[in-house]
Motif scaffolding. Sequence first.
Motif, PDB file in Angstrom:
ATOM      1  N   ALA A   5       0.859  -1.178   0.000  1.00 22.08           N
ATOM      2  CA  ALA A   5       0.000   0.000   0.000  1.00 22.08           C
ATOM      3  C   ALA A   5       0.895   1.228   0.000  1.00 22.08           C
ATOM      4  CB  ALA A   5      -0.923   0.006   1.210  1.00 22.08           C
ATOM      5  N   ILE A   6       0.372   2.306  -0.510  1.00 20.98           N
ATOM      6  CA  ILE A   6       1.100   3.571  -0.464  1.00 20.98           C
ATOM      7  C   ILE A   6       0.526   4.411   0.670  1.00 20.98           C
ATOM      8  CG2 ILE A   6       1.551   5.750  -1.654  1.00 20.98           C
ATOM      9  CD1 ILE A   6       1.681   4.189  -4.262  1.00 20.98           C
ATOM     10  N   ILE A   8       0.574   8.089   2.538  1.00 26.15           N
ATOM     11  CA  ILE A   8       0.889   9.516   2.353  1.00 26.15           C
ATOM     12  C   ILE A   8       0.696  10.208   3.691  1.00 26.15           C
ATOM     13  CG2 ILE A   8       0.320  11.665   1.165  1.00 26.15           C
ATOM     14  CD1 ILE A   8       1.311   9.561  -0.749  1.00 26.15           C
ATOM     15  N   ALA A  17       5.787  10.116   1.461  1.00 28.10           N
ATOM     16  CA  ALA A  17       5.115   8.988   0.814  1.00 28.10           C
ATOM     17  C   ALA A  17       5.990   7.759   0.941  1.00 28.10           C
ATOM     18  CB  ALA A  17       4.842   9.294  -0.658  1.00 28.10           C
ATOM     19  N   CYS A  48       0.706  13.620  -5.887  1.00 29.07           N
ATOM     20  CA  CYS A  48       0.642  12.762  -7.076  1.00 29.07           C
ATOM     21  C   CYS A  48       2.025  12.521  -7.660  1.00 29.07           C
ATOM     22  CB  CYS A  48      -0.277  13.389  -8.122  1.00 29.07           C
ATOM     23  SG  CYS A  48      -2.010  13.431  -7.606  1.00 29.07           S
ATOM     24  N   VAL A  51       3.565   9.821  -5.566  1.00 26.98           N
ATOM     25  CA  VAL A  51       2.945   8.530  -5.877  1.00 26.98           C
ATOM     26  C   VAL A  51       3.439   7.996  -7.213  1.00 26.98           C
ATOM     27  CG1 VAL A  51       0.759   7.376  -6.398  1.00 26.98           C
ATOM     28  CG2 VAL A  51       0.896   8.955  -4.467  1.00 26.98           C
ATOM     29  N   ILE A  63       0.005  -2.896  -5.757  1.00 25.39           N
ATOM     30  CA  ILE A  63      -0.476  -1.813  -4.903  1.00 25.39           C
ATOM     31  C   ILE A  63      -1.976  -1.980  -4.677  1.00 25.39           C
ATOM     32  CG2 ILE A  63      -0.740   0.667  -4.624  1.00 25.39           C
ATOM     33  CD1 ILE A  63       2.151  -0.255  -4.496  1.00 25.39           C
ATOM     34  N   ILE A  66      -4.249   3.416  -1.501  1.00 28.93           N
ATOM     35  CA  ILE A  66      -3.499   4.559  -0.975  1.00 28.93           C
ATOM     36  C   ILE A  66      -4.211   5.071   0.271  1.00 28.93           C
ATOM     37  CG2 ILE A  66      -2.741   6.931  -1.413  1.00 28.93           C
ATOM     38  CD1 ILE A  66      -2.633   6.191  -4.399  1.00 28.93           C
ATOM     39  N   LEU A 103      -5.713   9.836  -8.941  1.00 34.90           N
ATOM     40  CA  LEU A 103      -4.982   8.600  -8.660  1.00 34.90           C
ATOM     41  C   LEU A 103      -5.856   7.383  -8.956  1.00 34.90           C
ATOM     42  CD1 LEU A 103      -3.474   9.735  -5.228  1.00 34.90           C
ATOM     43  CD2 LEU A 103      -2.228   9.550  -7.390  1.00 34.90           C
ATOM     44  N   VAL A 107      -8.498   5.440  -2.609  1.00 32.42           N
ATOM     45  CA  VAL A 107      -7.906   6.353  -1.626  1.00 32.42           C
ATOM     46  C   VAL A 107      -8.742   6.358  -0.353  1.00 32.42           C
ATOM     47  CG1 VAL A 107      -7.313   8.759  -1.126  1.00 32.42           C
ATOM     48  CG2 VAL A 107      -6.910   7.828  -3.424  1.00 32.42           C
ATOM     49  N   ALA A 306      -0.853   3.808   5.374  1.00 33.10           N
ATOM     50  CA  ALA A 306      -0.778   2.665   4.468  1.00 33.10           C
ATOM     51  C   ALA A 306      -1.639   1.518   4.966  1.00 33.10           C
ATOM     52  CB  ALA A 306       0.672   2.219   4.311  1.00 33.10           C
ATOM     53  N   ALA A 309      -5.217   1.239   3.788  1.00 30.73           N
ATOM     54  CA  ALA A 309      -5.477   0.749   2.440  1.00 30.73           C
ATOM     55  C   ALA A 309      -5.621  -0.767   2.384  1.00 30.73           C
ATOM     56  CB  ALA A 309      -4.362   1.202   1.505  1.00 30.73           C
TER      57      ALA A 309
END
Length: 319
Positions: A5-6, A8, A17, A48, A51, A63, A66, A103, A107, A306, A309
């Motif tokens: 997972a990303i 932020i 990030a 962005c 990412v 992934i 986010i 994205l 999210v 993260a 997500a």
Amino acid sequence: MSRFAIGIDLGGTQVRAAAVDERGNIHQRMEERTDAQAGPDRVLGQICGLVDTLLSVCDPSAITGIGVSAPGPLDTELGLALDIPTLRGFSNYPLREELQKRLSPPVRLENDGIAAAIGEWQFGAGRGFQSLVYVTVSTGIGGGIVADGRVVRGRKGMAGHVGHMSIVPDGLVCSCGGKGCFEAYASGTAFTKRARARIAECKETSLASGGEALDSRSVFAAADNGDPLANVLVDEEADILGRGFVNLIHIFSPEIVIMGGGLSEQFERLQPRIQAYVTQWAMPAFRDVRVVRAALGQNSGLVGAAALAFFSQQSPTEP
């Protein structure tokens, strides 16, 4: 195949990030200074860009989503930034919706204090506990609560603004407009402000040469070197933190209190006196609650974001 997972972590100073796996390990991490006064389009462009860079070095198919951690107050049910004082233009701004437009992965949005609590609960100092309070002590004070194995979000997802409970009746005016707030007395900003005021009254201290450049690290360094005023200031800070923590212990009955944020870098110096305050002033049944340092350090919110997500639905054991 491993899932990632990303996360932020959007702040008024830095936007961070990272690609995080299901065990909370960070595999790629980057940050840049937030262009806080440039407005939402610019800040979302920064997010962005980070990412896109992560997706270029990770397998996009791995992934899962986010998670975004941001300062509040936020209405996380509607995905709105209600009024972020450190970011110009983020007032009633549809942050989640605007990010989702830009994205591809799904999210999720969370208050930064709650995200950090989730990070510590799932992967850090709170792992294995069912009830905890997380407090970040930095420029301001924020927090998040886990009670009975569930994240406490409250109305609109706005629970956990622990910095704005009053600890001094009719005390100092806080940045929120209230008086006597925990943040107005115990934050890193308040600590430095108090140090400068006391230095002006006491010339027999090595801190007198610090001037406007004085910061919390300078005070702790002077205390380590035996400066009497610096040691008084540090002890006072520990007592004020202890007072706030005792209030939170009485309200939420956690198994542990986790301290994060910039001032937690001085945790070894602060902890004994904080714990002593809890032992002295908490009601007897609460005196065994330990105060511990955040295990993920400055990455608590990033990892917690993260973690969001990975869970599309909430259950008693998921955030």
